[in-house]
Scaffold this motif. Structure first.
Motif, PDB file in Angstrom:
ATOM      1  N   GLN A  96       0.814  -1.214   0.000  1.00 18.81           N
ATOM      2  CA  GLN A  96       0.000   0.000   0.000  1.00 18.81           C
ATOM      3  C   GLN A  96       0.846   1.262   0.000  1.00 18.81           C
ATOM      4  OE1 GLN A  96      -3.925  -0.407   2.307  1.00 18.81           O
ATOM      5  NE2 GLN A  96      -2.690  -2.024   3.252  1.00 18.81           N
ATOM      6  N   HIS A  97       2.052   1.201   0.582  1.00 16.82           N
ATOM      7  CA  HIS A  97       2.918   2.375   0.613  1.00 16.82           C
ATOM      8  C   HIS A  97       3.544   2.664  -0.752  1.00 16.82           C
ATOM      9  CE1 HIS A  97       2.268   2.694   4.767  1.00 16.82           C
ATOM     10  NE2 HIS A  97       3.190   1.860   5.207  1.00 16.82           N
ATOM     11  N   PHE A  98       3.814   1.609  -1.526  1.00 20.29           N
ATOM     12  CA  PHE A  98       4.550   1.795  -2.773  1.00 20.29           C
ATOM     13  C   PHE A  98       3.707   1.664  -4.034  1.00 20.29           C
ATOM     14  CE2 PHE A  98       8.179   1.007   0.030  1.00 20.29           C
ATOM     15  CZ  PHE A  98       9.054   1.975  -0.414  1.00 20.29           C
ATOM     16  N   THR A  99       2.441   1.281  -3.899  1.00 25.26           N
ATOM     17  CA  THR A  99       1.552   1.174  -5.058  1.00 25.26           C
ATOM     18  C   THR A  99       0.183   1.726  -4.676  1.00 25.26           C
ATOM     19  OG1 THR A  99       0.571  -1.003  -4.538  1.00 25.26           O
ATOM     20  CG2 THR A  99       2.723  -0.996  -5.645  1.00 25.26           C
ATOM     21  N   ASN A 100      -0.741   1.634  -5.617  1.00 24.26           N
ATOM     22  CA  ASN A 100      -2.117   2.065  -5.342  1.00 24.26           C
ATOM     23  C   ASN A 100      -3.016   0.902  -4.932  1.00 24.26           C
ATOM     24  OD1 ASN A 100      -1.666   4.828  -5.992  1.00 24.26           O
ATOM     25  ND2 ASN A 100      -1.776   4.326  -8.180  1.00 24.26           N
ATOM     26  N   PHE A 101      -2.453  -0.288  -4.785  1.00 21.50           N
ATOM     27  CA  PHE A 101      -3.252  -1.455  -4.438  1.00 21.50           C
ATOM     28  C   PHE A 101      -3.684  -1.410  -2.974  1.00 21.50           C
ATOM     29  CE2 PHE A 101      -0.367  -3.387  -7.765  1.00 21.50           C
ATOM     30  CZ  PHE A 101      -1.311  -3.308  -8.772  1.00 21.50           C
ATOM     31  N   THR A 102      -4.886  -1.876  -2.729  1.00 23.40           N
ATOM     32  CA  THR A 102      -5.438  -1.961  -1.382  1.00 23.40           C
ATOM     33  C   THR A 102      -6.199  -3.284  -1.258  1.00 23.40           C
ATOM     34  OG1 THR A 102      -7.584  -0.978  -1.944  1.00 23.40           O
ATOM     35  CG2 THR A 102      -5.780   0.551  -1.384  1.00 23.40           C
ATOM     36  N   PRO A 103      -6.606  -3.675  -0.056  1.00 22.22           N
ATOM     37  CA  PRO A 103      -7.417  -4.888   0.066  1.00 22.22           C
ATOM     38  C   PRO A 103      -8.705  -4.813  -0.753  1.00 22.22           C
ATOM     39  CG  PRO A 103      -6.552  -4.259   2.205  1.00 22.22           C
ATOM     40  CD  PRO A 103      -6.208  -3.140   1.271  1.00 22.22           C
ATOM     41  N   ASP A 104      -9.244  -3.616  -0.938  1.00 25.37           N
ATOM     42  CA  ASP A 104     -10.464  -3.466  -1.733  1.00 25.37           C
ATOM     43  C   ASP A 104     -10.185  -3.373  -3.231  1.00 25.37           C
ATOM     44  OD1 ASP A 104     -12.096  -3.454   0.546  1.00 25.37           O
ATOM     45  OD2 ASP A 104     -11.757  -1.295   0.846  1.00 25.37           O
ATOM     46  N   ASP A 105      -8.951  -3.077  -3.595  1.00 21.57           N
ATOM     47  CA  ASP A 105      -8.546  -2.979  -5.001  1.00 21.57           C
ATOM     48  C   ASP A 105      -7.200  -3.676  -5.160  1.00 21.57           C
ATOM     49  OD1 ASP A 105      -8.387  -2.328  -7.665  1.00 21.57           O
ATOM     50  OD2 ASP A 105      -7.700  -0.266  -7.316  1.00 21.57           O
ATOM     51  N   PRO A 106      -7.192  -5.007  -5.066  1.00 20.48           N
ATOM     52  CA  PRO A 106      -5.937  -5.752  -5.054  1.00 20.48           C
ATOM     53  C   PRO A 106      -5.332  -5.884  -6.448  1.00 20.48           C
ATOM     54  CG  PRO A 106      -7.785  -7.269  -4.985  1.00 20.48           C
ATOM     55  CD  PRO A 106      -8.372  -5.885  -4.924  1.00 20.48           C
ATOM     56  N   PRO A 107      -4.070  -6.311  -6.534  1.00 21.07           N
ATOM     57  CA  PRO A 107      -3.446  -6.524  -7.842  1.00 21.07           C
ATOM     58  C   PRO A 107      -4.028  -7.746  -8.544  1.00 21.07           C
ATOM     59  CG  PRO A 107      -2.013  -7.282  -6.090  1.00 21.07           C
ATOM     60  CD  PRO A 107      -3.157  -6.594  -5.419  1.00 21.07           C
TER      61      PRO A 107
END
Length: 242
Positions: free
Chosen positions: A20-31
């Motif tokens: 989450q610190h280095f990308t825009n991915f989150t648990p709601d918007d995963p890779p």
């Protein structure tokens, strides 16, 4: 400033802070592909499929699968060679593609963390001067000893990094002295100076931004940056000497 050499980060923490610190991915918007897919034996995903660029030039990441990573770990328990899953994944990458590979683990000695230990050349133990954290440190050393005893894997401890020290607290001062005594007794060096609690560092960490990306970092932050470089240099020297 861009990284001078390509470095790969593996996020093996289901909490996924590094991701989450280095990308825009989150648990709601995963890779689309994550470390969970790489370790999932029912998936054909390779480590190369999961590598993404980060906000930092020259810094690449295999993102955590968040809750899926925990679920995949549960499916691996008891499977033949489960502890070697991460090592096999890393071995599939072309030699020399990345100069450094850093594996971030949660503070636990679960199967995924043991996977990291098997894959690693050395381990860096980050400690907070808190009683609970120091108790967990002992479990980490026991897990490293078990690797040698039961799997024949020797994993050097490159050193300690002491983080989030609040020098206003007497208990932190006391625990810091304990860490220094333990460092001397176990011949494990403390790398760099203890890192103090810093609001500025917390803000930078939250947005995945480095001190060197600031237009005018304070003297305090520049001093911390020099300390971080000391830690990196020590790790590289330890690896070269191995």
């Amino acid at each position: 400033m861009a990284q001078s050499v390509p470095t790969l980060l593996l996020d093996l923490d289901p909490q996924g802070n590094l991701t989450q610190h280095f990308t825009n991915f989150t648990p709601d918007d995963p890779p689309n592909v994550s470390m969970a897919d790489v370790l999932d034996r029912s998936s054909d995903a390779t480590l190369a499929d999961a590598i993404v660029e980060t906000r930092r030039g020259g810094l690449f990441l295999v993102p955590s699968g968040f809750d899926e990573l925990q679920a995949v770990q549960d499916t691996l328990v008891g499977k033949p060679g489960a502890e070697f899953s991460v090592k096999r994944a890393l071995d599939s990458l072309p030699a020399g593609q990345f100069t450094d590979v850093l594996i971030d683990c949660r503070p636990a000695t679960d199967l995924v963390t043991r996977n990291a230990f098997i894959a690693a050349d050395q381990v860096l133990i980050v400690l907070q001067p808190e009683a609970d954290a120091l108790r967990g440190f002992d479990f980490t050393l026991v897990a490293i000893d078990d690797l040698q005893t039961y799997l024949g894997k020797e994993l050097p401890v490159a050193g300690f990094v002491v983080n989030q020290v609040d020098y206003r607290r007497n208990d932190h001062k006391k625990q810091l002295e304990w860490i220094k005594e333990r460092s001397a007794a176990d011949s494990i060096p403390i790398l760099g100076d203890p890192i103090p609690v810093s609001t500025d560092l917390s803000k930078l960490n939250a947005v995945g931004m480095g001190i060197d990306e600031m237009s005018s970092p304070s003297i305090r932050l520049r001093t911390l940056a020099a300390g971080f470089q000391t830690i990196v240099n020590a790790l590289r020297e330890e690896r070269s000497a191995a």
